[in-house]
Design a protein around this motif. Sequence first.
Motif, PDB file in Angstrom:
ATOM      1  N   ASP A 155      -5.202   2.967   5.762  1.00 38.84           N
ATOM      2  CA  ASP A 155      -5.035   2.375   4.442  1.00 38.84           C
ATOM      3  C   ASP A 155      -4.291   1.057   4.515  1.00 38.84           C
ATOM      4  O   ASP A 155      -4.089   0.387   3.507  1.00 38.84           O
ATOM      5  CB  ASP A 155      -4.298   3.345   3.525  1.00 38.84           C
ATOM      6  N   GLN A 158       7.100   1.601   9.305  1.00 44.92           N
ATOM      7  CA  GLN A 158       7.927   1.888  10.464  1.00 44.92           C
ATOM      8  C   GLN A 158       7.448   3.130  11.192  1.00 44.92           C
ATOM      9  O   GLN A 158       7.386   3.168  12.411  1.00 44.92           O
ATOM     10  CB  GLN A 158       9.361   1.990   9.970  1.00 44.92           C
ATOM     11  N   PHE A 206      -0.100   9.233   8.855  1.00 54.93           N
ATOM     12  CA  PHE A 206       0.632   8.297   8.005  1.00 54.93           C
ATOM     13  C   PHE A 206      -0.310   7.229   7.432  1.00 54.93           C
ATOM     14  O   PHE A 206       0.125   6.157   7.067  1.00 54.93           O
ATOM     15  CB  PHE A 206       1.793   7.676   8.781  1.00 54.93           C
ATOM     16  N   ASN A 207      -1.573   7.556   7.429  1.00 55.49           N
ATOM     17  CA  ASN A 207      -2.580   6.729   6.745  1.00 55.49           C
ATOM     18  C   ASN A 207      -2.717   5.323   7.300  1.00 55.49           C
ATOM     19  O   ASN A 207      -2.782   4.345   6.548  1.00 55.49           O
ATOM     20  CB  ASN A 207      -2.297   6.670   5.247  1.00 55.49           C
ATOM     21  N   ALA A 214       0.829  -1.205   0.000  1.00 56.02           N
ATOM     22  CA  ALA A 214       0.000   0.000   0.000  1.00 56.02           C
ATOM     23  C   ALA A 214       0.862   1.253   0.000  1.00 56.02           C
ATOM     24  O   ALA A 214       0.348   2.357   0.121  1.00 56.02           O
ATOM     25  CB  ALA A 214      -0.931  -0.007   1.206  1.00 56.02           C
ATOM     26  N   SER A 215       2.183   1.068  -0.108  1.00 51.97           N
ATOM     27  CA  SER A 215       3.131   2.185  -0.084  1.00 51.97           C
ATOM     28  C   SER A 215       3.020   3.014   1.189  1.00 51.97           C
ATOM     29  O   SER A 215       3.171   4.229   1.163  1.00 51.97           O
ATOM     30  CB  SER A 215       2.960   3.106  -1.296  1.00 51.97           C
ATOM     31  N   LEU A 216       2.753   2.348   2.251  1.00 51.97           N
ATOM     32  CA  LEU A 216       2.751   3.045   3.538  1.00 51.97           C
ATOM     33  C   LEU A 216       4.172   3.044   4.088  1.00 51.97           C
ATOM     34  O   LEU A 216       5.072   2.439   3.516  1.00 51.97           O
ATOM     35  CB  LEU A 216       1.832   2.325   4.514  1.00 51.97           C
ATOM     36  N   LEU A 217       4.369   3.744   5.186  1.00 44.31           N
ATOM     37  CA  LEU A 217       5.651   3.693   5.885  1.00 44.31           C
ATOM     38  C   LEU A 217       5.409   2.951   7.195  1.00 44.31           C
ATOM     39  O   LEU A 217       5.172   3.559   8.235  1.00 44.31           O
ATOM     40  CB  LEU A 217       6.168   5.109   6.140  1.00 44.31           C
TER      41      LEU A 217
END
Lengths: 756, 353
Positions: free
Chosen positions: A419, A398, A415-416, A393-396
């Motif tokens: 999602d 960390q 930071f979503n 989901a291209s989240l971060l």
Amino acid sequence: MSMESLFNRLKAGRLFSFPGGVKPPERKALSNQTAIAALPLPDKLFVSLKQHIGVEGKVQVKEGDKVLKGQVLTASPNPFAVPVHAPTSGTVTRIGLHAAAHPSGLPEQTIEITPDGLGQWTTLSPIPNYAQLPKMKIIEAICNAGISGMGGAGFPTHLKISSKKDVEFLIINGVECEPYITADDRLMREHAWQIRQGIDILVHLLNPGAVLIAIEENKPEAIDAMRVACKDQSRYLVCPIPTRYPAGGEKQLIQNLLDREVPRKGLPIDVGVIMQNVGTCYAIADAIFSGKPLIERVVTLTGESLQAPGNYWVPLGTPVYHLLNQAKYVSSLQQKKRIIMGGPMMGFTLHTDLAPVVKTSNCVLVPSDQAMPLPPDEQSCIRCAACADACPASLLPQQLYWHAKANELERAQDFNLFDCIECGACAYVCPSDIPLVHYYRRAKADIRIQEQEKQKSDKARQRFEARNARLEREAEERKAKHAEAAERRRQAMQQPADNPQDKIAAALARVQAKKQAAQPDAVPEANEDKVAAAIARAKAKREAQQAQTGEPAKASALADDPKKAQVASAIARAKAKREAQQAQTTETVESASPAASDDAEAAKKARVAAAVARAKAKRDAEKADDAPESDAQPAENAQIDDADAAKKARVAAAVAKAKAKRDAEKADDAPESDAQPAENAQIDDVDAAKKARVAAALAKAKAKRDAEKAASTTETNHQPDDITQVDDAEAAKRARVKAAVARAKAKKAQQQDDPS
Amino acid sequence: MTFKVASSPHQHAMRNTAGLMRLVIYCAVPGIVVQGYFFGWGILVQLILAVLTALVSEGVFLALRKRNFERALGDYSAVLTAILLAISIPPLAPWWIVVLGTFFAIVIVKQLYGGLGNNLFNPAMAAYVMLLISFPVQMTAWAPVQALTQFSVNLADAASVVFTGFTTDGYSLGQLQTNIDGVTLATPLDQVRTDLTLGLTYHESLQNEIFNHGMGIGWAWVNLAYLLGGLVLIKTRAINWHIPGAMLGTLAAIAAVMYATDASIYASPAFHLFSGAAMLGAFFIATDPVSAATSNKGRLVYGAGIGLWVYLIRTFGGYPDAVAFAVLIMNMAVPLIDYYLKPRVYGHWSKRR
Ligand code: SF4
Ligand code: SF4
């Protein structure tokens, strides 16, 4: 990209991609070597009422009932409900809480069926000629067969396929990207044709531009089988997908095939896509062509702790311990029993092996400790960002982790967090063995709780403010009204009294004053929302107060049962008004008495009647006073109530009206026979009778009008209830009681009036 | 029988933090060996000192903080820090330099910031810069390539110099830095810088005996060895290519442009890439996960920033090498980079279809 060019691109074997992902060892060969086998029935089946996303239906059977295989067990008019069916014939031995196939381990309502071993089917009604039927009929049949998504979350299928939007692509998900699981793989290999039939039905319903059947490349046999089954359909395309977890995730699959992203908080249909799992297609074909409801499914029993891993047809409701026995669980390979429902990436561990198989259970995984070691304790995050590289989901992940751990929920949402699809790719790669997904789940739950609390406190604050404003407003209105009424009365008193015309005018003025006092009643209520409901309630209360003594009632801001209060206060209002009328009638009688002093008997009678009426009026006023205070207090808290109560209230109001009319008639009688209705006692005898008649007529008219008003008020005030939900046997009961009380009182009043 | 309840995923990749650190250490070995070959045994002495200091100080400090120090020590991060510092300082620098530096790196830069994962700065580089500023003389006394020196230094000599300042034969560090003619030899970067300030051209500077084919003798090999190790790291996916790629690419690109504008005063791209700690910095130091940017886009910016600063400091600054400064500067920019270069999350698109 246009649909056509996309289709051609896919046809040429060219896919897009999705970011991240991981490649865990597949370990599918463990279970996909043998054909799907049947299992002996367990001694007990535990059919959970709710096996999908949505609401559970109402139980249609009771303990001790004999049920037939495929017999429907629950029903509900709610569109989010799908029924469950008896997986085999037998006896309902218990209905109650039982361990559920749920990560929380909390028990759920479950129907326990003891099979009789006969497997006797209920009457099935297949509709093989579905193409000739209206689409609604097919969708209904699918819903009645209890079909909900069998691949993932279990979304009711009939809702998905009732889409009104244009469908460009129907994607059939046979990716099965989780390691170990091979249920769809075997199903496609062995039942490709039936899946194809199911797809045909979906195509008939949805009329998509093309059908994409997505299968991961590591299932060549399944790909071949589906290709063969679909080869006569040029718009059906089997698309092999590179093996990478989570390629089978709904969003990732759409991205991989079409380079489209389901918008945040949107649905696949927003990008022209409907996705169904292959198992669901199979079940749909079953439901339409043989009329069979969804009562069994393919479950992969696998893991290194099972000696007979493989795929099995498992009746829904089969407890896991039965499956373990059948697949020859070797407990020595696990230090602590660890049973995973679902795959190793997204499955959840069971709290007990009593939990049953449900519609979404595609796998029961019992790994050995050696093959799937328990993760060591988490270490510090070294910010290596391996998790970010893996996140589809291209989240971060960390950053999400840092904030979730520090309980900085807002930052986590920046930071979503929401999602995150909880695919577990990040935690899979994390070199520090941090259970990232666990942190996210907890943070999400915390946020949800916080939001609920915030909503609650916001509402309380709004209520408080609204109440203050209302009290202020009321006080002013009351003052104004009183001043006005007093003014009118004074004017009326100043009129020469010996003119009957004037008296009529005075009476009219009085009527008008009253009408004005009651005016707000007639204002129709906006029935949009809770605020309106609150206002309506407030008004009801105010009226009740006015009906009493004009004193401000002590309203309590917090309450439990508003609907009851509403009904009660409406009734109280009606009653109070009626009493007020009666009191007025009495008043008329009373004031008339000195004038009738010639007629000693009449005067005496009138006095007696007046005293009685006065006493009654006082008593009733007190009662009316009590009622709203005790019952109307709860009125604040609002979300509830219903058509039923409103209807009952209306009936009660009608009764009250009728009664009021009767009372008015009675009042009519009384003055006619012996009283002179007049404000002012200095009138001569001759006119008395005439005047009395006129006044009585007026009083009657007034009473009628007021009664009508009371009725209409009741109705308007209850409109908000109609739109709100929930049932209300209690309120109805109370309304009935009130009505009865009102009736009794009316009768008493009648009796008391009778002698006069 | 109780059931084991765990959160998904239940399967985990086999790579763990300790393994990752170890892998990085292994990949540094070729570079260390080549460095030892050219610059003598001093590096080994420094490594031993640094690693011991790191383990002791981390252990003591964790014990003081009442943390489980066995596990923390087992993650090899302190060892890696120590190694990176040890190979960055002059091989024959006095023992207290490396001990002080390592202690500083572990305790001040790492543990006082909250331990592994919480440090803003790369510990090894922060310590290096601290040492450079505090003890410039010792920190710039790089012994030249062994082949060029007057005296050969064996292990015992190296240890002796590190601890006492003199070889077993009584030669001082200063004497060891001289060539056969007794002229003190500098590192290539220093040499070029000094020559340029003396009015020589870049090419004239390269005539110095420490150069061979336009490259510092030994230094080029050392850099090549680190490059090799770095490629292995990328291949094994221990690091992403983004940081080293962007750093070296930027460094080379700027150097190329400058070299093209005036080759007489600007060094060639190749010279920049294979001098000093360029490769070590690109693959082993800038990629320190804790203090680097975390998204791929961010990593590109971070790496490019380091490359830029390295060039600027080397060319216009007053220090022999610039990797440490460049890394620290970009460390400071990391929170900003991470914040502004968040990847676009799935489904967050502006209307398109
Ligand atoms: S993978 Fe684990 S250690 Fe690495 S950044 Fe993510 S959370 Fe931290
Ligand atoms: S679990 Fe969430 S954060 Fe982790 S990889 Fe999957 S989507 Fe990304």
